[in-house]
Scaffold this active site. Structure first.
Site, mmCIF file in Angstrom:
data_model
loop_
_atom_site.group_PDB
_atom_site.id
_atom_site.type_symbol
_atom_site.label_atom_id
_atom_site.label_comp_id
_atom_site.label_asym_id
_atom_site.label_seq_id
_atom_site.Cartn_x
_atom_site.Cartn_y
_atom_site.Cartn_z
ATOM 1 N N GLY A 68 0.867 -1.184 0.000
ATOM 2 C CA GLY A 68 0.000 0.000 0.000
ATOM 3 C C GLY A 68 0.892 1.219 0.000
ATOM 4 O O GLY A 68 2.114 1.110 0.042
ATOM 5 N N LYS B 274 4.926 11.929 -2.805
ATOM 6 C CA LYS B 274 5.747 10.813 -2.318
ATOM 7 C C LYS B 274 6.697 11.315 -1.242
ATOM 8 O O LYS B 274 7.372 12.318 -1.439
ATOM 9 C CB LYS B 274 6.529 10.229 -3.507
ATOM 10 C CG LYS B 274 7.194 8.903 -3.223
ATOM 11 C CD LYS B 274 7.594 8.237 -4.536
ATOM 12 C CE LYS B 274 8.379 6.958 -4.312
ATOM 13 N NZ LYS B 274 8.728 6.311 -5.593
ATOM 14 N N ASP C 17 7.077 3.985 -10.508
ATOM 15 C CA ASP C 17 7.813 3.677 -9.278
ATOM 16 C C ASP C 17 9.291 3.431 -9.539
ATOM 17 O O ASP C 17 9.755 2.298 -9.642
ATOM 18 C CB ASP C 17 7.200 2.456 -8.559
ATOM 19 C CG ASP C 17 6.429 2.909 -7.329
ATOM 20 O OD1 ASP C 17 6.139 4.106 -7.225
ATOM 21 O OD2 ASP C 17 6.126 2.058 -6.476
ATOM 22 N N GLY D 110 2.904 3.394 1.507
ATOM 23 C CA GLY D 110 3.550 3.463 2.817
ATOM 24 C C GLY D 110 4.174 4.821 3.070
ATOM 25 O O GLY D 110 4.509 5.164 4.199
ATOM 26 N N ARG E 29 4.277 13.431 -7.847
ATOM 27 C CA ARG E 29 4.149 12.585 -9.039
ATOM 28 C C ARG E 29 2.767 12.756 -9.640
ATOM 29 O O ARG E 29 1.786 12.896 -8.920
ATOM 30 C CB ARG E 29 4.362 11.128 -8.619
ATOM 31 C CG ARG E 29 4.219 10.153 -9.761
ATOM 32 C CD ARG E 29 4.789 8.813 -9.401
ATOM 33 N NE ARG E 29 4.021 8.141 -8.361
ATOM 34 C CZ ARG E 29 4.471 7.063 -7.702
ATOM 35 N NH1 ARG E 29 5.664 6.580 -7.950
ATOM 36 N NH2 ARG E 29 3.723 6.497 -6.788
ATOM 37 N N ASP F 118 3.511 -4.625 -7.925
ATOM 38 C CA ASP F 118 3.001 -3.389 -7.312
ATOM 39 C C ASP F 118 3.649 -2.165 -7.942
ATOM 40 O O ASP F 118 3.228 -1.041 -7.672
ATOM 41 C CB ASP F 118 3.238 -3.392 -5.792
ATOM 42 C CG ASP F 118 4.692 -3.639 -5.434
ATOM 43 O OD1 ASP F 118 5.229 -4.684 -5.810
ATOM 44 O OD2 ASP F 118 5.298 -2.762 -4.780
ATOM 45 N N ASN F 119 4.666 -2.375 -8.771
ATOM 46 C CA ASN F 119 5.298 -1.254 -9.467
ATOM 47 C C ASN F 119 4.898 -1.213 -10.933
ATOM 48 O O ASN F 119 5.544 -0.543 -11.739
ATOM 49 C CB ASN F 119 6.821 -1.340 -9.337
ATOM 50 C CG ASN F 119 7.284 -1.121 -7.901
ATOM 51 O OD1 ASN F 119 6.574 -0.544 -7.094
ATOM 52 N ND2 ASN F 119 8.477 -1.577 -7.582
ATOM 53 N N ASP G 158 9.619 4.743 7.668
ATOM 54 C CA ASP G 158 9.414 6.064 8.275
ATOM 55 C C ASP G 158 8.496 6.958 7.454
ATOM 56 O O ASP G 158 8.238 8.094 7.823
ATOM 57 C CB ASP G 158 10.775 6.754 8.496
ATOM 58 C CG ASP G 158 11.562 6.910 7.195
ATOM 59 O OD1 ASP G 158 11.012 6.615 6.113
ATOM 60 O OD2 ASP G 158 12.736 7.324 7.266
ATOM 61 N N GLY G 159 8.051 6.461 6.298
ATOM 62 C CA GLY G 159 7.137 7.256 5.480
ATOM 63 C C GLY G 159 7.824 8.351 4.670
ATOM 64 O O GLY G 159 7.164 9.160 4.029
HETATM 65 P P1 AMP Z 1 9.066 0.513 -3.277
HETATM 66 O O1 AMP Z 1 10.234 -0.431 -3.165
HETATM 67 O O2 AMP Z 1 9.440 1.958 -3.155
HETATM 68 O O3 AMP Z 1 8.225 0.238 -4.478
HETATM 69 O O4 AMP Z 1 8.170 0.211 -1.988
HETATM 70 C C1 AMP Z 1 7.620 -1.043 -1.667
HETATM 71 C C2 AMP Z 1 6.641 -0.855 -0.528
HETATM 72 O O5 AMP Z 1 7.299 -0.369 0.640
HETATM 73 C C3 AMP Z 1 5.521 0.136 -0.818
HETATM 74 O O6 AMP Z 1 4.350 -0.326 -0.200
HETATM 75 C C4 AMP Z 1 6.039 1.415 -0.194
HETATM 76 O O7 AMP Z 1 5.010 2.296 0.166
HETATM 77 C C5 AMP Z 1 6.764 0.879 1.043
HETATM 78 N N1 AMP Z 1 7.860 1.757 1.466
HETATM 79 C C6 AMP Z 1 9.041 1.941 0.846
HETATM 80 N N2 AMP Z 1 9.813 2.820 1.529
HETATM 81 C C7 AMP Z 1 9.096 3.191 2.618
HETATM 82 C C8 AMP Z 1 9.331 4.071 3.717
HETATM 83 N N3 AMP Z 1 10.480 4.751 3.849
HETATM 84 N N4 AMP Z 1 8.359 4.200 4.639
HETATM 85 C C9 AMP Z 1 7.204 3.535 4.532
HETATM 86 N N5 AMP Z 1 6.919 2.687 3.525
HETATM 87 C C10 AMP Z 1 7.848 2.516 2.573
HETATM 88 MG MG MG Z 2 6.581 0.584 -5.249
#
Ligand code: AMP
Ligand code: MG
EC number: 2.7.7.-
Length: 487
Positions: free
Chosen positions: A90, A113, A262, A92, A176, A252-253, A125-126
């Site tokens: 989701g 983002k 992504d 994050g 984005r 998911d990407n 950490d979001g």
């Molecule tokens: P990504 O590798 O960026 O496609 O992220 C994969 C998943 O991890 C997605 O659900 C992102 O929202 C979550 N995510 C990645 N980095 C963070 C972060 N620093 N804090 C919270 N969620 C993250």
């Molecule tokens: Mg992603």
């Protein structure tokens, strides 16, 4: 041209309700400031490019202010990561702020983002760091300028907020834009949690908003799947033809619209290498450059599985079978153009394959090879380019075939050839080392190099009077940069 407070919102995804997304407010970053903005992306919202300079711009996209009509939501989805199903994904660290429509009636998702934690943050950490936000910004706008479908990037906002990755860094936010942020993983989420009602609601939403022509077909879901297959075949053909390595092709990407989505440890090839792996944590090379084609098909089959409640297995299988032939046709068409050919011959595929075999293991810069091939007549260009090949005799044999093929092409003339080839073969691509130089300066508070690089990459086919040569081959250090996957 609009001012910032004149954007018009119509939040269609938010209206689907709480089963699809959760209301979350952005968490502001300290001392928000503009790093870079894309005038071309701003134009999609009818925004006057000057408004990027106003303090309120950085406040809005740094999470300090919000339009009254925005409805920030974190979307829920799942997906297959490196081949394994992960039910817990989701937004994050990103929020869909809302959907804005422009004077042409087009809707654009505004997705922030790095906006802080959400119910889907798990241990994260979001946040997003400045480095990865700049990389996504530059790549989105560079791919778009190359004619490769992609999400867009409006701006990067930097801050003083500390974040911890391998070391302490600074948080940033990236705005984005895309007509939709629905991923393959959205369909997988409702399929695997066994919620057919909501899956249908999602499907109907995506059909009505993004594939309206499919609603006219006898089987709208099948027509939509077919279009997703077609768009992905064309997208991945463009990645392969231009040497773009996505790096993390998890489902998911993958965008339901078939756009590049992504960005993580992506890279454009410098020297040609079919087995190039841009993601250092991809030990098996699942997402290596040449694997992007079978993985594209694998991802579509994961989507097909999630669509079995709507479409028969036979029809899904038959439609999936279109992917490879469509990919091949688009790819060959692009490669012919990159070689300056205007017609099709049966042996062209072999001509392309043989060239790539010769490039493999040589130190041939993939992008510049095609650019320089168009600088002069075929005869002169191949004579100049042969020195980069290890197997020179092999290259000479290829060059003879190529010159003969060029001589048979119905359109002749060196001026036309140069123009035609330069219009499809970029002089400037987003090389990792160029991005890195811009990031190093930005981390010291100097954003001028990010802005300059963005400007150069927004006209990749046009020779530009720039002081440094952005068109040169990378220095040795620049070829082997380890791009951290943390972001
Ligand atoms: P990504 O590798 O960026 O496609 O992220 C994969 C998943 O991890 C997605 O659900 C992102 O929202 C979550 N995510 C990645 N980095 C963070 C972060 N620093 N804090 C919270 N969620 C993250
Ligand atoms: Mg992603």
């Amino acid at each position: 041209m609009k001012a910032l407070d004149e954007l018009t919102f119509d939040n269609r995804f938010a209206r689907l309700g709480d089963a699809f997304s959760t209301h979350v407010l952005p968490e502001p970053i300290d001392r928000p400031r503009l790093v870079v903005a894309s005038p071309a992306a701003m134009a999609l919202l009818d925004l006057d490019p000057e408004v990027a300079q106003s303090p309120v711009f950085a406040e809005l996209f740094g999470g300090h202010k919000l339009w009254a009509e925005a409805e920030p939501r974190a979307m829920v989805y799942s997906g297959h990561q490196f081949g394994s199903y992960n039910p817990q994904l989701g937004d994050g660290r990103g929020l869909l702020l809302g959907e804005v429509y422009n004077a042409a009636g087009e809707h654009w998702d505004l997705h922030l983002k790095g906006a802080g934690q959400t119910p889907y943050s798990r241990m994260g950490d979001g946040r997003a760091v400045l480095r990865s936000s700049i990389r996504e910004f530059l790549a989105s706008e560079a791919l778009h300028a190359l004619g490769i479908p992609t999400t867009r990037a409006l701006c990067v906002i930097g801050s003083d907020t500390p974040v911890w990755r391998e070391k302490q860094e600074r948080a940033a936010m990236l705005l984005r834009m895309s007509p939709s942020h629905v991923r393959f993983g959205h369909f997988e989420y409702f399929y695997y949690t066994k919620r057919p009602e909501q899956q249908k609601q999602l499907g109907e939403h995506v059909l009505a908003m993004h594939f309206p022509a499919c609603l006219e077909q006898p089987e709208p879901y099948l027509a939509m799947f077919r279009e997703v297959v077609e768009r992905n075949a064309e997208l991945i053909a463009k990645w392969q033809a231009y040497g773009f390595c996505h790096g993390v092709m998890n489902t998911d990407n993958m965008s339901i619209l078939g756009v590049t989505f992504d960005f993580g440890p992506f890279a454009f090839l410098d020297d040609f290498d079919a087995h190039f792996i841009c993601n250092h944590s991809d030990d098996q090379g699942r997402y290596s450059f040449s694997n992007q084609v079978p993985i594209g098909q694998w991802n579509l089959s994961a989507l097909a599985q999630a669509l079995t409640p709507f479409i028969s297995v036979e029809a899904l299988r038959e439609t999936l079978g279109l992917f490879l032939p469509l990919f091949q046709a688009h790819y060959l068409d692009l490669m012919r153009r990159r070689l300056g050919l205007t017609s099709a011959e049966d042996e062209d595929q072999k001509l392309v394959e043989r060239l790539l075999q010769l490039m493999q293991g040589s130190s041939v810069d993939y992008s510049l090879f095609f650019r320089h091939l168009g600088d002069e007549s075929a005869e002169l260009a191949v004579a100049r380019l042969r020195d980069d090949f290890v197997d020179r005799q092999g290259f000479d044999a290829w060059a003879d075939l190529y010159k003969a093929r060029v001589a048979r092409d119905p359109v002749q003339g060196q001026e036309l050839r140069r123009e035609r080839m330069h219009a499809v073969n970029p002089l400037y691509i987003l090389r990792n080392y160029l991005a890195q130089k811009a990031i190093d300066a930005a981390e010291q508070g100097d954003y001028s190099e990010v802005r300059r690089l963005h400007a150069v990459l927004s006209k990749p086919f046009e020779q530009q009077a720039v002081m440094d040569s952005y068109a040169e081959r990378p220095p040795e250090w620049g070829k082997h940069l380890e791009i951290s996957c943390s972001s």
